[in-house]
Write a protein that holds these residues in place. Structure first.
Motif, PDB file in Angstrom:
ATOM      1  N   GLU A  12       0.867  -0.829  -0.371  1.00  0.00           N
ATOM      2  CA  GLU A  12      -0.389  -0.341   0.134  1.00  0.00           C
ATOM      3  C   GLU A  12       1.245   1.854   0.066  1.00  0.00           C
ATOM      4  N   THR A  13       2.361   0.917   1.060  1.00  0.00           N
ATOM      5  CA  THR A  13       3.105   2.404   0.671  1.00  0.00           C
ATOM      6  C   THR A  13       3.313   2.700  -0.310  1.00  0.00           C
ATOM      7  N   LEU A  14       3.916   1.469  -0.912  1.00  0.00           N
ATOM      8  CA  LEU A  14       4.803   1.387  -2.189  1.00  0.00           C
ATOM      9  C   LEU A  14       3.848   1.840  -3.320  1.00  0.00           C
ATOM     10  N   SER A  15       2.603   1.838  -2.975  1.00  0.00           N
ATOM     11  CA  SER A  15       1.651   1.931  -4.402  1.00  0.00           C
ATOM     12  C   SER A  15       1.236   3.390  -4.330  1.00  0.00           C
ATOM     13  N   LEU A  16       1.425   4.894  -2.554  1.00  0.00           N
ATOM     14  CA  LEU A  16       1.241   5.709  -2.424  1.00  0.00           C
ATOM     15  C   LEU A  16       2.687   5.908  -3.479  1.00  0.00           C
ATOM     16  N   TRP A  17       3.661   5.676  -2.670  1.00  0.00           N
ATOM     17  CA  TRP A  17       5.100   6.238  -3.328  1.00  0.00           C
ATOM     18  C   TRP A  17       4.733   6.630  -5.015  1.00  0.00           C
ATOM     19  N   GLU A  20       2.750   9.285  -6.368  1.00  0.00           N
ATOM     20  CA  GLU A  20       3.918  10.487  -5.660  1.00  0.00           C
ATOM     21  C   GLU A  20       4.199  10.734  -7.063  1.00  0.00           C
ATOM     22  N   GLN A  21       5.421   9.970  -7.271  1.00  0.00           N
ATOM     23  CA  GLN A  21       6.432   9.940  -8.527  1.00  0.00           C
ATOM     24  C   GLN A  21       6.054  10.184  -9.369  1.00  0.00           C
ATOM     25  N   ALA A  22       5.039   9.794  -9.835  1.00  0.00           N
ATOM     26  CA  ALA A  22       3.758   9.888 -11.379  1.00  0.00           C
ATOM     27  C   ALA A  22       3.192  11.158 -11.182  1.00  0.00           C
ATOM     28  N   LEU A  23       3.101  11.501  -9.898  1.00  0.00           N
ATOM     29  CA  LEU A  23       2.230  13.263  -9.384  1.00  0.00           C
ATOM     30  C   LEU A  23       3.357  14.069 -10.541  1.00  0.00           C
ATOM     31  N   LEU A  24       4.031  14.128 -10.001  1.00  0.00           N
ATOM     32  CA  LEU A  24       5.654  14.805  -9.738  1.00  0.00           C
ATOM     33  C   LEU A  24       6.349  14.894 -11.126  1.00  0.00           C
ATOM     34  N   LYS A  25       6.215  13.490 -11.276  1.00  0.00           N
ATOM     35  CA  LYS A  25       7.591  13.186 -12.543  1.00  0.00           C
ATOM     36  C   LYS A  25       6.814  14.317 -13.909  1.00  0.00           C
ATOM     37  N   GLY A 129      18.513  10.160 -12.427  1.00  0.00           N
ATOM     38  CA  GLY A 129      17.585  11.470 -12.738  1.00  0.00           C
ATOM     39  C   GLY A 129      16.752  10.692 -13.149  1.00  0.00           C
ATOM     40  N   VAL A 130      16.198  11.131 -14.545  1.00  0.00           N
ATOM     41  CA  VAL A 130      15.447   9.995 -15.415  1.00  0.00           C
ATOM     42  C   VAL A 130      15.524   8.543 -15.369  1.00  0.00           C
ATOM     43  N   LEU A 131      17.001   7.797 -15.746  1.00  0.00           N
ATOM     44  CA  LEU A 131      17.299   6.529 -16.238  1.00  0.00           C
ATOM     45  C   LEU A 131      16.691   6.107 -14.897  1.00  0.00           C
ATOM     46  N   HIS A 132      15.651   5.606 -14.416  1.00  0.00           N
ATOM     47  CA  HIS A 132      14.852   4.743 -13.296  1.00  0.00           C
ATOM     48  C   HIS A 132      13.284   4.233 -13.578  1.00  0.00           C
ATOM     49  N   HIS A 133      12.892   3.257 -12.858  1.00  0.00           N
ATOM     50  CA  HIS A 133      12.332   2.399 -12.880  1.00  0.00           C
ATOM     51  C   HIS A 133      10.373   2.789 -13.936  1.00  0.00           C
ATOM     52  N   ARG A 134      10.233   3.996 -13.580  1.00  0.00           N
ATOM     53  CA  ARG A 134       9.262   5.057 -13.506  1.00  0.00           C
ATOM     54  C   ARG A 134       9.400   6.801 -13.855  1.00  0.00           C
ATOM     55  N   GLY A 135      11.333   6.346 -14.112  1.00  0.00           N
ATOM     56  CA  GLY A 135      10.968   7.876 -15.184  1.00  0.00           C
ATOM     57  C   GLY A 135      11.457   9.131 -14.239  1.00  0.00           C
ATOM     58  N   PHE A 136      11.532   8.749 -13.158  1.00  0.00           N
ATOM     59  CA  PHE A 136      11.640   9.661 -11.328  1.00  0.00           C
ATOM     60  C   PHE A 136      12.907   9.461 -10.141  1.00  0.00           C
ATOM     61  N   VAL A 138      16.124  10.109  -7.835  1.00  0.00           N
ATOM     62  CA  VAL A 138      15.647  10.615  -6.058  1.00  0.00           C
ATOM     63  C   VAL A 138      16.676  12.110  -7.220  1.00  0.00           C
ATOM     64  N   ALA A 139      17.612  12.599  -8.450  1.00  0.00           N
ATOM     65  CA  ALA A 139      17.206  14.128  -8.742  1.00  0.00           C
ATOM     66  C   ALA A 139      16.063  14.757  -9.440  1.00  0.00           C
ATOM     67  N   CYS A 140      15.847  13.819  -9.616  1.00  0.00           N
ATOM     68  CA  CYS A 140      13.657  14.240 -10.438  1.00  0.00           C
ATOM     69  C   CYS A 140      14.152  14.756  -9.003  1.00  0.00           C
ATOM     70  N   HIS A 141      13.392  14.306  -8.133  1.00  0.00           N
ATOM     71  CA  HIS A 141      12.245  14.410  -7.219  1.00  0.00           C
ATOM     72  C   HIS A 141      13.095  15.681  -6.281  1.00  0.00           C
TER      73      HIS A 141
END
Length: 283
Positions: A12-17, A20-25, A129-136, A138-141
């Motif tokens: 559930e937490t991972l789902s929320l995270w 959040e990543q999708a939103l900020l991306k 950065g964008v080299l990430h599982h969902r393109g987001f 820590v550097a993007c964040h």
DNA sequence: GCGACAG
DNA sequence: ATCTTGTCGC
């Protein structure tokens, strides 16, 4: 007291995270937004920041978060902020930001409040950065939360979207000749997610550079290269060295603990404040 | 059981 | 991330 952080977060937490990543991306800007980024010599660029988090060895909670600012192109340390923090989230690949980024944002906020004229014009971040599982990554964040241009600099290839550290990849690494040489990291969709960069002439292992925020990949790679005296770019290297040093001075080290229970007057740090402010200012 | 795994 | 000294090379 060596504490342990909860093992793996519930789904559930991972789902929320992920949400959040999708939103900020959606707010990531992968183009050059500043004039200096397009200048061949980066003229106009004076301050480059680096961040890192180091850990206390037998403890998955206690860590030191650090932010340093270096002059460019001299690469002299102008500012340093090291602070002990208690991490709450465990490390989960793909969710590094949820473990480290809150403390890095705090450091940037402290700088903004106390020494705004030393605010870096770009941050080099230990991670992707964008080299990430969902393109987001820590550097993007961090870029989105601070609105600062950010570059992701990872020391190992994150094997996502078809990218593999296989024989072919290793061969490409072997073919890199001089410092500054690169090869693109193409994801399954055909998009270039980042670049492998030989950061100096005699480095065997490349750096994996990707866009964090407000910067093109080309400029990110060129600046990363411009910050390398050794394999690891100076801003990140200094942040790493200083955060580990802060831990060593605070807890580790030979001899009796510096602060035995009941001694040492309340609060006051032995070495110039909780954040070990400004030391060895360059120039 | 085996391989993956930014920091 | 951390565990770790000396050692080989320029």
């Amino acid at each position: 007291m060596a504490r342990e952080v909860a093992g793996r977060p519930p789904e559930e937490t991972l789902s929320l995270w992920k949400r959040e990543q999708a939103l900020l991306k959606g707010r990531v800007v992968d183009r050059d937004t500043e004039a200096w980024q397009r200048d061949p010599a980066f003229s106009g660029l004076r301050r480059v920041g680096g961040v890192d988090v180091s850990f206390v060895k037998g403890d998955s909670v206690s860590a030191c978060a650090s932010l340093v600012v270096l002059s460019y192109p001299e690469l002299e340390v102008l500012y340093e902020d090291c602070r002990m923090v208690s991490l709450t989230a465990p490390y989960v690949s793909g969710f590094l930001a949820f473990r480290e980024v809150p403390f890095l944002v705090d450091a940037v906020r402290r700088l903004r409040e106390k020494e705004p004229h030393l605010m870096p014009q770009v941050l080099l971040v230990d991670g992707n950065g964008v080299l990430h599982h969902r393109g987001f990554g820590v550097a993007c964040h961090l870029g989105i939360l601070t609105d600062l241009p950010c570059i992701g600099v990872a020391k190992k290839l994150l094997q996502v979207d078809g990218l593999e550290n296989n024989a072919l990849h290793k061969e490409k690494i072997r073919l890199l000749q001089a410092g500054g040489d690169t090869f693109p990291l193409m994801g399954g969709s055909g998009a270039i997610l980042g670049m492998a960069l030989k950061s100096h002439d005699h480095s065997t292992k490349p750096l994996y550079v990707s866009v964090g925020h407000k910067m093109s990949l080309e400029a990110a790679v060129r600046l990363t290269r411009g910050c390398c005296r050794f394999r690891i770019p100076e801003p990140v290297r200094q942040a790493d060295i200083r955060s580990r040093d802060y831990i060593r001075r605070t807890l580790g080290g030979p001899g009796p603990p510096r602060t035995r229970a009941g001694e040492e007057p309340e609060g006051a740090e032995t070495r110039g404040g909780p954040q070990g402010r400004l030391r060895r200012a360059g120039r």
